[in-house]
Scaffold this motif. Structure first.
Motif, PDB file in Angstrom:
ATOM      1  N   MET A   5       0.845  -1.179   0.000  1.00 38.87           N
ATOM      2  CA  MET A   5       0.000   0.000   0.000  1.00 38.87           C
ATOM      3  C   MET A   5       0.889   1.241   0.000  1.00 38.87           C
ATOM      4  O   MET A   5       1.898   1.299   0.687  1.00 38.87           O
ATOM      5  CB  MET A   5      -0.889  -0.022   1.250  1.00 38.87           C
ATOM      6  CG  MET A   5      -1.669   1.246   1.451  1.00 38.87           C
ATOM      7  SD  MET A   5      -2.897   1.170   2.765  1.00 38.87           S
ATOM      8  CE  MET A   5      -1.947   0.662   4.188  1.00 38.87           C
ATOM      9  N   SER A   6       0.483   2.212  -0.777  1.00 42.13           N
ATOM     10  CA  SER A   6       1.233   3.465  -0.845  1.00 42.13           C
ATOM     11  C   SER A   6       0.470   4.548  -0.092  1.00 42.13           C
ATOM     12  O   SER A   6      -0.729   4.727  -0.293  1.00 42.13           O
ATOM     13  CB  SER A   6       1.424   3.872  -2.300  1.00 42.13           C
ATOM     14  OG  SER A   6       2.130   5.083  -2.377  1.00 42.13           O
ATOM     15  N   ILE A   7       1.166   5.238   0.776  1.00 39.21           N
ATOM     16  CA  ILE A   7       0.576   6.324   1.560  1.00 39.21           C
ATOM     17  C   ILE A   7       1.379   7.582   1.285  1.00 39.21           C
ATOM     18  O   ILE A   7       2.615   7.562   1.319  1.00 39.21           O
ATOM     19  CB  ILE A   7       0.607   5.995   3.069  1.00 39.21           C
ATOM     20  CG1 ILE A   7      -0.216   4.736   3.353  1.00 39.21           C
ATOM     21  CG2 ILE A   7       0.113   7.181   3.900  1.00 39.21           C
ATOM     22  CD1 ILE A   7      -0.082   4.221   4.777  1.00 39.21           C
ATOM     23  N   GLN A   8       0.682   8.683   0.999  1.00 41.09           N
ATOM     24  CA  GLN A   8       1.351   9.973   0.810  1.00 41.09           C
ATOM     25  C   GLN A   8       0.882  10.922   1.899  1.00 41.09           C
ATOM     26  O   GLN A   8      -0.320  11.057   2.132  1.00 41.09           O
ATOM     27  CB  GLN A   8       1.025  10.584  -0.552  1.00 41.09           C
ATOM     28  CG  GLN A   8       1.815   9.984  -1.678  1.00 41.09           C
ATOM     29  CD  GLN A   8       1.740  10.836  -2.934  1.00 41.09           C
ATOM     30  OE1 GLN A   8       0.720  11.434  -3.216  1.00 41.09           O
ATOM     31  NE2 GLN A   8       2.830  10.872  -3.675  1.00 41.09           N
ATOM     32  N   LEU A   9       1.847  11.542   2.567  1.00 43.61           N
ATOM     33  CA  LEU A   9       1.545  12.492   3.628  1.00 43.61           C
ATOM     34  C   LEU A   9       2.322  13.778   3.380  1.00 43.61           C
ATOM     35  O   LEU A   9       3.471  13.738   2.938  1.00 43.61           O
ATOM     36  CB  LEU A   9       1.951  11.926   4.997  1.00 43.61           C
ATOM     37  CG  LEU A   9       1.273  10.636   5.430  1.00 43.61           C
ATOM     38  CD1 LEU A   9       1.942  10.090   6.689  1.00 43.61           C
ATOM     39  CD2 LEU A   9      -0.203  10.863   5.681  1.00 43.61           C
ATOM     40  N   THR A  10       1.705  14.892   3.693  1.00 40.48           N
ATOM     41  CA  THR A  10       2.408  16.168   3.640  1.00 40.48           C
ATOM     42  C   THR A  10       2.934  16.457   5.038  1.00 40.48           C
ATOM     43  O   THR A  10       2.177  16.477   6.006  1.00 40.48           O
ATOM     44  CB  THR A  10       1.463  17.296   3.186  1.00 40.48           C
ATOM     45  OG1 THR A  10       0.969  16.969   1.886  1.00 40.48           O
ATOM     46  CG2 THR A  10       2.203  18.633   3.120  1.00 40.48           C
ATOM     47  N   VAL A  11       4.246  16.638   5.133  1.00 36.43           N
ATOM     48  CA  VAL A  11       4.893  16.926   6.416  1.00 36.43           C
ATOM     49  C   VAL A  11       5.392  18.359   6.338  1.00 36.43           C
ATOM     50  O   VAL A  11       6.452  18.641   5.776  1.00 36.43           O
ATOM     51  CB  VAL A  11       6.026  15.922   6.709  1.00 36.43           C
ATOM     52  CG1 VAL A  11       6.655  16.210   8.070  1.00 36.43           C
ATOM     53  CG2 VAL A  11       5.491  14.491   6.664  1.00 36.43           C
ATOM     54  N   SER A  12       4.593  19.278   6.893  1.00 40.75           N
ATOM     55  CA  SER A  12       4.829  20.713   6.720  1.00 40.75           C
ATOM     56  C   SER A  12       6.135  21.201   7.325  1.00 40.75           C
ATOM     57  O   SER A  12       6.653  22.244   6.932  1.00 40.75           O
ATOM     58  CB  SER A  12       3.660  21.504   7.300  1.00 40.75           C
ATOM     59  OG  SER A  12       3.476  21.180   8.663  1.00 40.75           O
ATOM     60  N   ALA A  19      12.962   7.957  11.204  1.00 43.44           N
ATOM     61  CA  ALA A  19      11.923   7.751  12.218  1.00 43.44           C
ATOM     62  C   ALA A  19      10.935   6.690  11.753  1.00 43.44           C
ATOM     63  O   ALA A  19      10.533   5.814  12.533  1.00 43.44           O
ATOM     64  CB  ALA A  19      11.199   9.066  12.499  1.00 43.44           C
ATOM     65  N   ILE A  20      10.545   6.748  10.483  1.00 45.95           N
ATOM     66  CA  ILE A  20       9.608   5.753   9.950  1.00 45.95           C
ATOM     67  C   ILE A  20      10.257   4.376   9.924  1.00 45.95           C
ATOM     68  O   ILE A  20       9.683   3.387  10.379  1.00 45.95           O
ATOM     69  CB  ILE A  20       9.122   6.158   8.545  1.00 45.95           C
ATOM     70  CG1 ILE A  20       8.287   7.448   8.632  1.00 45.95           C
ATOM     71  CG2 ILE A  20       8.322   5.027   7.902  1.00 45.95           C
ATOM     72  CD1 ILE A  20       7.992   8.098   7.299  1.00 45.95           C
ATOM     73  N   ALA A  23      -1.945   5.624  10.591  1.00 46.78           N
ATOM     74  CA  ALA A  23      -1.799   6.107  11.970  1.00 46.78           C
ATOM     75  C   ALA A  23      -0.414   5.777  12.528  1.00 46.78           C
ATOM     76  O   ALA A  23       0.194   6.608  13.212  1.00 46.78           O
ATOM     77  CB  ALA A  23      -2.890   5.509  12.859  1.00 46.78           C
ATOM     78  N   GLU A  24       0.087   4.576  12.249  1.00 44.74           N
ATOM     79  CA  GLU A  24       1.426   4.192  12.718  1.00 44.74           C
ATOM     80  C   GLU A  24       2.494   5.106  12.116  1.00 44.74           C
ATOM     81  O   GLU A  24       3.435   5.515  12.808  1.00 44.74           O
ATOM     82  CB  GLU A  24       1.741   2.744  12.332  1.00 44.74           C
ATOM     83  CG  GLU A  24       0.980   1.706  13.122  1.00 44.74           C
ATOM     84  CD  GLU A  24       1.288   0.305  12.616  1.00 44.74           C
ATOM     85  OE1 GLU A  24       2.140  -0.358  13.241  1.00 44.74           O
ATOM     86  OE2 GLU A  24       0.695  -0.101  11.595  1.00 44.74           O
ATOM     87  N   ILE A  25       2.344   5.412  10.844  1.00 43.64           N
ATOM     88  CA  ILE A  25       3.324   6.265  10.166  1.00 43.64           C
ATOM     89  C   ILE A  25       3.269   7.683  10.722  1.00 43.64           C
ATOM     90  O   ILE A  25       4.297   8.287  11.027  1.00 43.64           O
ATOM     91  CB  ILE A  25       3.086   6.246   8.649  1.00 43.64           C
ATOM     92  CG1 ILE A  25       3.357   4.829   8.121  1.00 43.64           C
ATOM     93  CG2 ILE A  25       3.959   7.270   7.948  1.00 43.64           C
ATOM     94  CD1 ILE A  25       2.820   4.574   6.744  1.00 43.64           C
ATOM     95  N   GLY A  34       9.317  14.706  15.998  1.00 39.97           N
ATOM     96  CA  GLY A  34       9.252  16.147  16.149  1.00 39.97           C
ATOM     97  C   GLY A  34       8.774  16.884  14.901  1.00 39.97           C
ATOM     98  O   GLY A  34       8.948  18.099  14.806  1.00 39.97           O
ATOM     99  N   HIS A  35       8.188  16.169  13.976  1.00 33.20           N
ATOM    100  CA  HIS A  35       7.684  16.799  12.745  1.00 33.20           C
ATOM    101  C   HIS A  35       6.175  16.789  12.732  1.00 33.20           C
ATOM    102  O   HIS A  35       5.536  16.014  13.432  1.00 33.20           O
ATOM    103  CB  HIS A  35       8.256  16.093  11.504  1.00 33.20           C
ATOM    104  CG  HIS A  35       9.702  16.409  11.302  1.00 33.20           C
ATOM    105  ND1 HIS A  35      10.126  17.518  10.623  1.00 33.20           N
ATOM    106  CD2 HIS A  35      10.825  15.766  11.711  1.00 33.20           C
ATOM    107  CE1 HIS A  35      11.450  17.543  10.621  1.00 33.20           C
ATOM    108  NE2 HIS A  35      11.892  16.506  11.283  1.00 33.20           N
ATOM    109  N   GLU A  36       5.601  17.691  11.912  1.00 35.93           N
ATOM    110  CA  GLU A  36       4.149  17.862  11.850  1.00 35.93           C
ATOM    111  C   GLU A  36       3.603  17.301  10.558  1.00 35.93           C
ATOM    112  O   GLU A  36       4.068  17.648   9.483  1.00 35.93           O
ATOM    113  CB  GLU A  36       3.789  19.349  11.912  1.00 35.93           C
ATOM    114  CG  GLU A  36       4.157  20.038  13.195  1.00 35.93           C
ATOM    115  CD  GLU A  36       3.842  21.516  13.152  1.00 35.93           C
ATOM    116  OE1 GLU A  36       3.051  21.950  12.278  1.00 35.93           O
ATOM    117  OE2 GLU A  36       4.373  22.244  13.984  1.00 35.93           O
ATOM    118  N   VAL A  37       2.582  16.451  10.678  1.00 36.30           N
ATOM    119  CA  VAL A  37       1.872  15.950   9.503  1.00 36.30           C
ATOM    120  C   VAL A  37       0.695  16.883   9.265  1.00 36.30           C
ATOM    121  O   VAL A  37      -0.109  17.116  10.158  1.00 36.30           O
ATOM    122  CB  VAL A  37       1.390  14.504   9.718  1.00 36.30           C
ATOM    123  CG1 VAL A  37       0.622  14.025   8.500  1.00 36.30           C
ATOM    124  CG2 VAL A  37       2.554  13.600  10.029  1.00 36.30           C
ATOM    125  N   ALA A  38       0.612  17.437   8.059  1.00 29.39           N
ATOM    126  CA  ALA A  38      -0.457  18.385   7.741  1.00 29.39           C
ATOM    127  C   ALA A  38      -1.791  17.671   7.598  1.00 29.39           C
ATOM    128  O   ALA A  38      -1.855  16.502   7.316  1.00 29.39           O
ATOM    129  CB  ALA A  38      -0.126  19.133   6.462  1.00 29.39           C
TER     130      ALA A  38
END
Length: 64
Positions: free
Chosen positions: A1-8, A22-23, A50-52, A60-64
């Motif tokens: 499965m492919s997941i795309q997240l924006t990490v601002s 970290a992942i 959710a795990e990712i 210490g990073h933010e997922v948008a």
């Protein structure tokens, strides 16, 4: 499965490496790629979104 997240909070290659590490620390079989210019992290994994997100925020990073 492919997941795309924006990490601002990704601002540079060092940030990208920190997010990748970290992942991979929590999900060793994940394939991670980071586009610093768009702040998009693409993860190929069987883990849940959710795990990712948890791994990224623990670093210490933010997922948008």
């Amino acid at each position: 499965m492919s997941i795309q997240l924006t990490v601002s909070s990704i601002a540079c290659g060092g940030c990208a490496e920190a997010v990748t590490n970290a992942i991979k620390n929590q999900i060793p079989d994940a394939q991670v790629s980071v586009d610093v210019s768009t702040k998009v992290v693409t993860i190929e994994t069987t883990a849940s979104e959710a795990e990712i997100k948890n791994a990224i925020t623990e670093a210490g990073h933010e997922v948008a």
